[in-house]
Write an enzyme that holds these catalytic residues in place. Sequence first.
Site, PDB file in Angstrom:
ATOM      1  N   GLU A 156       0.846  -1.209   0.000  1.00  0.00           N
ATOM      2  CA  GLU A 156       0.000   0.000   0.000  1.00  0.00           C
ATOM      3  C   GLU A 156       0.877   1.253   0.000  1.00  0.00           C
ATOM      4  OE1 GLU A 156      -2.447  -1.237   3.458  1.00  0.00           O
ATOM      5  OE2 GLU A 156      -4.129  -1.176   2.059  1.00  0.00           O
ATOM      6  N   GLU A 176      -3.091 -10.469   3.637  1.00  0.00           N
ATOM      7  CA  GLU A 176      -4.166 -10.117   4.580  1.00  0.00           C
ATOM      8  C   GLU A 176      -5.113 -11.297   4.829  1.00  0.00           C
ATOM      9  OE1 GLU A 176      -2.844  -8.013   2.530  1.00  0.00           O
ATOM     10  OE2 GLU A 176      -2.806  -6.002   3.405  1.00  0.00           O
TER      11      GLU A 176
HETATM   12  C1  1HE Z   1       7.028  -7.907  12.186  1.00  0.00           C
HETATM   13  C2  1HE Z   1       6.324  -7.906  10.974  1.00  0.00           C
HETATM   14  C3  1HE Z   1       5.048  -7.296  10.951  1.00  0.00           C
HETATM   15  C4  1HE Z   1       8.191  -8.911  10.663  1.00  0.00           C
HETATM   16  N1  1HE Z   1       4.589  -6.762  12.092  1.00  0.00           N
HETATM   17  N2  1HE Z   1       6.524  -7.366  13.283  1.00  0.00           N
HETATM   18  N3  1HE Z   1       2.294  -8.411   6.955  1.00  0.00           N
HETATM   19  C5  1HE Z   1       2.628  -9.697   6.879  1.00  0.00           C
HETATM   20  O1  1HE Z   1       1.816 -10.585   6.983  1.00  0.00           O
HETATM   21  C6  1HE Z   1       4.098  -9.986   6.705  1.00  0.00           C
HETATM   22  C7  1HE Z   1       4.662 -10.484   8.006  1.00  0.00           C
HETATM   23  N4  1HE Z   1       6.116 -10.685   7.952  1.00  0.00           N
HETATM   24  C8  1HE Z   1       6.689 -11.703   7.294  1.00  0.00           C
HETATM   25  O2  1HE Z   1       6.051 -12.475   6.601  1.00  0.00           O
HETATM   26  C9  1HE Z   1       8.176 -11.854   7.445  1.00  0.00           C
HETATM   27  O3  1HE Z   1       8.551 -11.229   8.657  1.00  0.00           O
HETATM   28  C10 1HE Z   1       8.992 -11.211   6.301  1.00  0.00           C
HETATM   29  C11 1HE Z   1       8.824 -12.042   5.045  1.00  0.00           C
HETATM   30  C12 1HE Z   1       8.624  -9.773   6.030  1.00  0.00           C
HETATM   31  C13 1HE Z   1      10.501 -11.241   6.707  1.00  0.00           C
HETATM   32  O4  1HE Z   1      10.872 -12.546   7.097  1.00  0.00           O
HETATM   33  P1  1HE Z   1      12.189 -12.758   7.965  1.00  0.00           P
HETATM   34  O5  1HE Z   1      12.382 -14.235   8.116  1.00  0.00           O
HETATM   35  O6  1HE Z   1      13.306 -11.984   7.371  1.00  0.00           O
HETATM   36  O7  1HE Z   1      11.911 -12.050   9.382  1.00  0.00           O
HETATM   37  P2  1HE Z   1      11.064 -12.597  10.620  1.00  0.00           P
HETATM   38  O8  1HE Z   1      11.929 -13.522  11.436  1.00  0.00           O
HETATM   39  O9  1HE Z   1       9.747 -13.099  10.234  1.00  0.00           O
HETATM   40  O10 1HE Z   1      10.835 -11.248  11.444  1.00  0.00           O
HETATM   41  C14 1HE Z   1      11.913 -10.533  12.010  1.00  0.00           C
HETATM   42  C15 1HE Z   1      11.324  -9.618  13.066  1.00  0.00           C
HETATM   43  O11 1HE Z   1      10.471  -8.682  12.435  1.00  0.00           O
HETATM   44  C16 1HE Z   1      10.484 -10.332  14.087  1.00  0.00           C
HETATM   45  O12 1HE Z   1      10.580  -9.620  15.268  1.00  0.00           O
HETATM   46  P3  1HE Z   1      11.402 -10.221  16.531  1.00  0.00           P
HETATM   47  O13 1HE Z   1      11.255  -9.166  17.582  1.00  0.00           O
HETATM   48  O14 1HE Z   1      10.775 -11.524  16.840  1.00  0.00           O
HETATM   49  O15 1HE Z   1      12.813 -10.364  16.021  1.00  0.00           O
HETATM   50  C17 1HE Z   1       9.078 -10.184  13.538  1.00  0.00           C
HETATM   51  O16 1HE Z   1       8.081 -10.270  14.520  1.00  0.00           O
HETATM   52  C18 1HE Z   1       9.158  -8.759  12.977  1.00  0.00           C
HETATM   53  N5  1HE Z   1       8.177  -8.544  11.966  1.00  0.00           N
HETATM   54  N6  1HE Z   1       7.067  -8.536  10.037  1.00  0.00           N
HETATM   55  C19 1HE Z   1       5.318  -6.810  13.222  1.00  0.00           C
HETATM   56  N7  1HE Z   1       4.318  -7.216   9.838  1.00  0.00           N
HETATM   57  C20 1HE Z   1      -3.698  -1.094   7.125  1.00  0.00           C
HETATM   58  S1  1HE Z   1      -4.035  -2.707   6.984  1.00  0.00           S
HETATM   59  C21 1HE Z   1      -2.646  -3.469   6.330  1.00  0.00           C
HETATM   60  C22 1HE Z   1      -2.747  -4.948   6.554  1.00  0.00           C
HETATM   61  C23 1HE Z   1      -1.456  -5.641   6.376  1.00  0.00           C
HETATM   62  O17 1HE Z   1      -0.409  -5.049   6.134  1.00  0.00           O
HETATM   63  S2  1HE Z   1      -1.513  -7.336   6.512  1.00  0.00           S
HETATM   64  C24 1HE Z   1       0.082  -7.854   6.101  1.00  0.00           C
HETATM   65  C25 1HE Z   1       0.978  -7.918   7.309  1.00  0.00           C
END
Ligand code: 1HE
Length: 301
Positions: A156, A176
């Site tokens: 977005e 989502e």
């Molecule tokens: C996060 C987030 C997040 C990572 N919110 N903390 N978005 C998603 O569904 C995507 C969610 N994220 C992922 O699928 C993966 O994290 C990634 C592909 C982006 C990256 O993977 P990777 O293996 O490099 O990292 P990781 O181990 O998953 O995450 C590293 C850290 O980033 C970890 O935090 P930590 O404190 O445990 O080290 C994760 O929790 C954090 N992290 N992504 C919070 N999204 C207005 S409405 C909009 C609706 C949406 O956007 S829905 C889609 C949400």
Amino acid sequence: MPGAGPADKRPIRTQRLVWTSRQPRLTLPAKPEDIMKSLDALDLTFTTLTVDGDGIATLSLNRPEKRNALNAATVDELIDIFTVIPRAGVRAVVLRAEGTHFCAGLDLVEHHQEDRRPEDFMHVCLRWHEAFNKMEYGGVPVIAALKGAVVGGGLELASSAHVRIADATTYFALPEGQRGLFTGGGATIRVADLVGKARMIDMMLTGRVYQGDEAISVGLAQYLVEDSEAKAYALARAAASNPPLSNFAICSAISHMQNMSALDAAYAESVVAGIVNTQPASRARLAAFADKSAARVRPNE
Ligand code: 1HE
């Protein structure tokens, strides 16, 4: 006239409305030190902003340890930044990210912990819209240098930029549906606009991921290159060499006109063209074309 004092005898001053050749405020302040003054006042934690001497701004998402997930505070910063940028003499913005991923979308952990009510999240969305509308309609070219995940709210954000550049690592998705969520940052408008309704629905229902040439072919990005940042700066410099008023129209009027009926858009186009196409800044360029000193449009080598 009885009772009329000397003041009444003064001739009525008629004010003639004159279209002056002054540049509009959007080009001011032009000096780099003035630009920095207005931008220095910004209080930024999850983003950084710098501007070079040519007015090219670099806006970086700076939360790589969370994959640049958009918490509420980051969105507030984007609102502040894009409130100031159009009035600060910035000529173009390169939007990039620290770390290996552009943006992981909504901060899911914050959203989980906040345990929001419907009206709370509606206001979250309205803040996202404010930030992204300021980007898209602000009149300053925003060129997004993408890498890694550009997902959910990250897409977005990217779709609010005027130009998107992908590299070999870039991938796009709308997870989502899998998260039990729905888009709230304008994807139903902007992503549907880029890829069409059917593809967007498929992405949200099935988690389909687009990358590489396929991402370009469906319209998620305009360029696929080895180094998306180098390309972004090259394009930003090219755009910044246009008169600011032309860029203002390109990066504002086209989006507005998409929201209008064709009849109203055509009228609005004539008004915008009336102003832009008679601007003093275009005179020298037109003269150069007329005297054959200006570059001609040629096909790519
Ligand atoms: C996060 C987030 C997040 C990572 N919110 N903390 N978005 C998603 O569904 C995507 C969610 N994220 C992922 O699928 C993966 O994290 C990634 C592909 C982006 C990256 O993977 P990777 O293996 O490099 O990292 P990781 O181990 O998953 O995450 C590293 C850290 O980033 C970890 O935090 P930590 O404190 O445990 O080290 C994760 O929790 C954090 N992290 N992504 C919070 N999204 C207005 S409405 C909009 C609706 C949406 O956007 S829905 C889609 C949400």
